[in-house]
Design a protein around this motif. Sequence first.
Motif, PDB file in Angstrom:
ATOM      1  N   LEU A  38       0.800  -1.224   0.000  1.00  0.00           N
ATOM      2  CA  LEU A  38       0.000   0.000   0.000  1.00  0.00           C
ATOM      3  C   LEU A  38       0.825   1.263   0.000  1.00  0.00           C
ATOM      4  N   SER A  39       2.045   1.167   0.543  1.00  0.00           N
ATOM      5  CA  SER A  39       2.747   2.401   0.898  1.00  0.00           C
ATOM      6  C   SER A  39       2.870   3.414  -0.249  1.00  0.00           C
ATOM      7  N   SER A  40       2.853   2.935  -1.490  1.00  0.00           N
ATOM      8  CA  SER A  40       2.975   3.907  -2.589  1.00  0.00           C
ATOM      9  C   SER A  40       1.614   4.295  -3.185  1.00  0.00           C
ATOM     10  N   ILE A  41       0.539   3.775  -2.593  1.00  0.00           N
ATOM     11  CA  ILE A  41      -0.809   4.111  -3.075  1.00  0.00           C
ATOM     12  C   ILE A  41      -1.311   5.327  -2.290  1.00  0.00           C
ATOM     13  N   GLU A  88      -2.945   0.980  11.867  1.00  0.00           N
ATOM     14  CA  GLU A  88      -2.005   0.355  10.931  1.00  0.00           C
ATOM     15  C   GLU A  88      -1.662   1.331   9.799  1.00  0.00           C
ATOM     16  N   LEU A  89      -2.681   1.987   9.256  1.00  0.00           N
ATOM     17  CA  LEU A  89      -2.450   2.927   8.147  1.00  0.00           C
ATOM     18  C   LEU A  89      -1.586   4.096   8.617  1.00  0.00           C
ATOM     19  N   SER A  90      -1.797   4.514   9.852  1.00  0.00           N
ATOM     20  CA  SER A  90      -1.017   5.612  10.410  1.00  0.00           C
ATOM     21  C   SER A  90       0.471   5.251  10.397  1.00  0.00           C
ATOM     22  N   GLN A  91       0.783   3.979  10.710  1.00  0.00           N
ATOM     23  CA  GLN A  91       2.191   3.537  10.686  1.00  0.00           C
ATOM     24  C   GLN A  91       2.713   3.420   9.259  1.00  0.00           C
ATOM     25  N   VAL A  92       1.893   2.882   8.361  1.00  0.00           N
ATOM     26  CA  VAL A  92       2.334   2.698   6.971  1.00  0.00           C
ATOM     27  C   VAL A  92       2.647   4.054   6.326  1.00  0.00           C
ATOM     28  N   TYR A  93       1.768   5.030   6.571  1.00  0.00           N
ATOM     29  CA  TYR A  93       1.885   6.323   5.867  1.00  0.00           C
ATOM     30  C   TYR A  93       2.615   7.398   6.685  1.00  0.00           C
ATOM     31  N   HIS A  94       2.983   7.066   7.927  1.00  0.00           N
ATOM     32  CA  HIS A  94       3.625   8.044   8.814  1.00  0.00           C
ATOM     33  C   HIS A  94       2.790   9.319   8.908  1.00  0.00           C
ATOM     34  N   VAL A  95       1.498   9.101   9.149  1.00  0.00           N
ATOM     35  CA  VAL A  95       0.541  10.207   9.231  1.00  0.00           C
ATOM     36  C   VAL A  95      -0.278   9.964  10.507  1.00  0.00           C
ATOM     37  N   PRO A  96      -0.591  11.017  11.302  1.00  0.00           N
ATOM     38  CA  PRO A  96      -1.370  10.793  12.529  1.00  0.00           C
ATOM     39  C   PRO A  96      -2.739  10.149  12.248  1.00  0.00           C
ATOM     40  N   VAL A  97      -3.244   9.389  13.223  1.00  0.00           N
ATOM     41  CA  VAL A  97      -4.528   8.690  13.073  1.00  0.00           C
ATOM     42  C   VAL A  97      -5.653   9.670  12.695  1.00  0.00           C
ATOM     43  N   ASP A  98      -5.640  10.859  13.316  1.00  0.00           N
ATOM     44  CA  ASP A  98      -6.671  11.871  13.018  1.00  0.00           C
ATOM     45  C   ASP A  98      -6.723  12.218  11.535  1.00  0.00           C
ATOM     46  N   GLU A  99      -5.526  12.297  10.959  1.00  0.00           N
ATOM     47  CA  GLU A  99      -5.415  12.655   9.553  1.00  0.00           C
ATOM     48  C   GLU A  99      -5.915  11.503   8.665  1.00  0.00           C
ATOM     49  N   ILE A 100      -5.602  10.259   9.060  1.00  0.00           N
ATOM     50  CA  ILE A 100      -6.109   9.078   8.347  1.00  0.00           C
ATOM     51  C   ILE A 100      -7.641   9.129   8.350  1.00  0.00           C
ATOM     52  N   GLU A 101      -8.201   9.436   9.515  1.00  0.00           N
ATOM     53  CA  GLU A 101      -9.655   9.481   9.659  1.00  0.00           C
ATOM     54  C   GLU A 101     -10.249  10.579   8.769  1.00  0.00           C
ATOM     55  N   ARG A 102      -9.631  11.747   8.802  1.00  0.00           N
ATOM     56  CA  ARG A 102     -10.151  12.878   8.025  1.00  0.00           C
ATOM     57  C   ARG A 102     -10.150  12.561   6.522  1.00  0.00           C
ATOM     58  N   ILE A 103      -9.026  12.027   6.041  1.00  0.00           N
ATOM     59  CA  ILE A 103      -8.905  11.768   4.602  1.00  0.00           C
ATOM     60  C   ILE A 103      -9.846  10.646   4.151  1.00  0.00           C
ATOM     61  N   THR A 104      -9.876   9.536   4.915  1.00  0.00           N
ATOM     62  CA  THR A 104     -10.708   8.398   4.476  1.00  0.00           C
ATOM     63  C   THR A 104     -12.196   8.738   4.580  1.00  0.00           C
ATOM     64  N   SER A 105     -12.583   9.548   5.569  1.00  0.00           N
ATOM     65  CA  SER A 105     -13.995   9.953   5.668  1.00  0.00           C
ATOM     66  C   SER A 105     -14.379  10.839   4.483  1.00  0.00           C
ATOM     67  N   ALA A 106     -13.475  11.739   4.115  1.00  0.00           N
ATOM     68  CA  ALA A 106     -13.741  12.600   2.954  1.00  0.00           C
ATOM     69  C   ALA A 106     -13.854  11.756   1.682  1.00  0.00           C
ATOM     70  N   ASN A 107     -13.017  10.729   1.567  1.00  0.00           N
ATOM     71  CA  ASN A 107     -13.084   9.834   0.408  1.00  0.00           C
ATOM     72  C   ASN A 107     -14.443   9.128   0.349  1.00  0.00           C
ATOM     73  N   ALA A 108     -14.880   8.588   1.500  1.00  0.00           N
ATOM     74  CA  ALA A 108     -16.163   7.871   1.554  1.00  0.00           C
ATOM     75  C   ALA A 108     -17.313   8.804   1.205  1.00  0.00           C
ATOM     76  N   GLN A 109     -17.238  10.016   1.758  1.00  0.00           N
ATOM     77  CA  GLN A 109     -18.269  11.022   1.497  1.00  0.00           C
ATOM     78  C   GLN A 109     -18.353  11.295  -0.001  1.00  0.00           C
ATOM     79  N   SER A 110     -17.207  11.484  -0.646  1.00  0.00           N
ATOM     80  CA  SER A 110     -17.266  11.891  -2.053  1.00  0.00           C
ATOM     81  C   SER A 110     -17.676  10.720  -2.947  1.00  0.00           C
TER      82      SER A 110
END
Length: 260
Positions: A195-198, A233-255
């Motif tokens: 996933l890391s490059s996706i 897990e995604l937070s570790q893979v992408y080196h991004v805080p969990v909050d940010e993972i949540e924000r981005i994936t929720s926006a993706n689902a919404q759109s």
Amino acid sequence: MIDTHAHIDDEQYQDDLDAFIRSQQAQGVEHIIVPGVDANNIEAVWNVCQRYPDFLSPAIGLHPENIRDDWQSQLETLHRALCIVHRQPRHYCAIGEIGLDYHFDTTYKEQQKEALRQQLSWAVEYDLPAILHVRDATEDALTILNEYTHSPRLRGVMHCWSGSEEVARQIIDMGLYLGIGGIIAFKNCKLREHLSSIPLERLLLETDAPYMAPVPHRGERNESAWIRYVMEELSQVYHVPVDEIERITSANAQSLFFPL
Ligand SMILES: [Zn+2]
């Protein structure tokens, strides 16, 4: 958190449904997509979603594993329900889950392909995203999906994603999303590397509840709130805080499911 794939119509949830829903909300789940699997669960999916209309959204489709000799009459029943509901203000948010599954049985391979094509045509016609279930049938699935990536373009998600980076690229290049669930937390799971490059902008969170409970809950009835383990897990893979993972994936689902 938005769980883009949970079978809340399953009988395992019916005894304590109110308490279950409240507990999911208390743990930060904002919305759940409830896919259909065949003509027999149209009512169960619809009814459970009508009980919590601001929290659960129904989808409709014929799951490849449920394709038998009666597949055409099943599709007719599903299509009728889709047409009726589509005229109402609250209607289906997706066509799914649909796809190809050659894992246990290839008897109905050709029928699976034909049913997938028909249901993808509904997705395009009704401008709804497709929730795709593909197992041991990647090549055939990609061939069929490619037929629908021209205009008007098919939208959708490859649910329960665990494939290679190369195939992931082909899928996101078609404009589709990848649904990431508890598999990512399994030991020896290659998905983390693949996933890391996706881009995170192409990922959705899901449970496939009541199945696929993540570590440390393997074997239990799965629940939407446990997508927080997937986010960790995604937070570790992408080196991004969990909050940010949540924000981005929720926006993706919404759109994908509720475009403005
Ligand atoms: Zn499912």
